[in-house]
Design an enzyme around this catalytic site. Structure first.
Site: not given
Ligand code: GUN
Length: 296
Positions: A54, A98, A121
């Site tokens: 990311k 995350q 998100d």
């Molecule tokens: N962990 C796995 N997929 C995601 C996601 O789309 N967003 C976040 N914040 N954590 C994750």
């Protein structure tokens, strides 16, 4: 008939290019650099890989990337204090915590502490409610990516029969809301669904998001169906583990009209949509017109 393979990797690159173009314009015309903050608590190896990816892609499209890595034993009050600080920071337009968080932390409490306008998100309860009621929302990245692929492949989705297999808050439920928003007739199937094969066979659009390797065989599909495979499952291979989706690709491509591969289908779209959401949040925060084609 052999299905068209939907190239999510190439489409994600197009989305990122569009984002990069808008970032450049925001800088040039408004002196604004969109910023994304990512918070990682603990040392989960898969999460570390995602966060690194990311950060890298955020910088590649010209945005500012703020990474906050906290130890696994971080107390809730300290994590909340960091989120408050990011909420108040004008250089931060998007915040992502995350998941999963270490088990002593309350995920709902932490996510709902994020300013909904910065919740890239789309997990904040306010954004979930907004999506469900058709109000302008931040939309979860993976379902947004699936929607973009479907629109690109099919044009209008109106009136099509769609089945979403899986009812998670991250993919299944928001995916169903998005399809409903595009006027599909939507069925959400899950582990207790009776005669899943029969349900899937009715669908023009199948979105599989259950996390069970190759659970959907080709003979469950309606001929010509569009299949979006969200699953990323690691299974033993000849020499090293290999990745497979929730759909049995080899048999499905003999029946479907179009299908996403694993890897290289939905996966690359998720981070591209995170960047798209960050641009959207930045434009909304500054009262600017949002870029077209990057939102639901
Ligand atoms: N962990 C796995 N997929 C995601 C996601 O789309 N967003 C976040 N914040 N954590 C994750």
């Amino acid at each position: 008939m052999t299905a068209k393979t939907i190239d999510g990797k190439a489409f994600a690159a197009e989305v990122r290019a569009k984002v990069a173009e808008h970032v450049a314009r925001l800088k040039e015309e408004h002196g604004i650099t969109p910023g994304l903050a990512v918070v990682l608590v603990g040392e989960d190896p898969a999460s570390q890989v995602y966060v690194r990816s990311k950060g890298k892609q955020t910088v590649e499209v010209g945005m500012a990337s703020f990474e906050h890595k906290l130890p696994a034993e971080t107390e809730e009050a300290d994590l909340v204090a960091l989120i408050d600080q990011l909420n108040a920071d004008p250089e931060v337009h998007g915040i992502l915590v995350q998941l999963p968080l270490p088990s002593h932390l309350n995920e709902d409490l932490v996510i709902n502490r994020i300013d909904p306008a910065k919740d890239v998100d789309g997990f904040h309860i306010s954004n979930v409610g907004r999506l469900a009621t058709g109000q302008k929302a931040m939309v979860p990245c993976t379902p947004l990516g699936c929607l973009m692929l479907l629109r690109e492949e099919l044009g209008s989705l109106s009136g099509r029969d769609a089945v979403v297999i899986g009812r998670s808050n991250i993919v299944g439920k928001p995916m169903a809301q998005l399809l409903l928003g595009d006027s599909c007739t939507v069925t959400i199937a899950h582990s207790r669904t009776k005669d899943l094969a029969e349900v899937v066979r009715r669908a023009d659009i199948v979105v599989a998001a259950v996390g069970r390797p190759e659970m959907v065989p080709g003979d469950w599909l309606k001929p010509g169906a569009t299949v979006i495979d969200v699953g990323i499952n690691r299974v033993p291979g000849d020499k090293k583990p290999r990745l497979v989706g929730d759909v049995e690709f080899a048999s499905a491509r003999e029946v479907a009209g179009a299908i996403t591969p694993v890897p290289g289908g939905v996966g690359p779209m998720t981070i591209a949509c995170l960047l798209a959401n960050t641009i959207t949040a930045c434009c909304r925060a500054n009262g600017l017109i949002e870029p077209e084609g990057l939102t639901a």
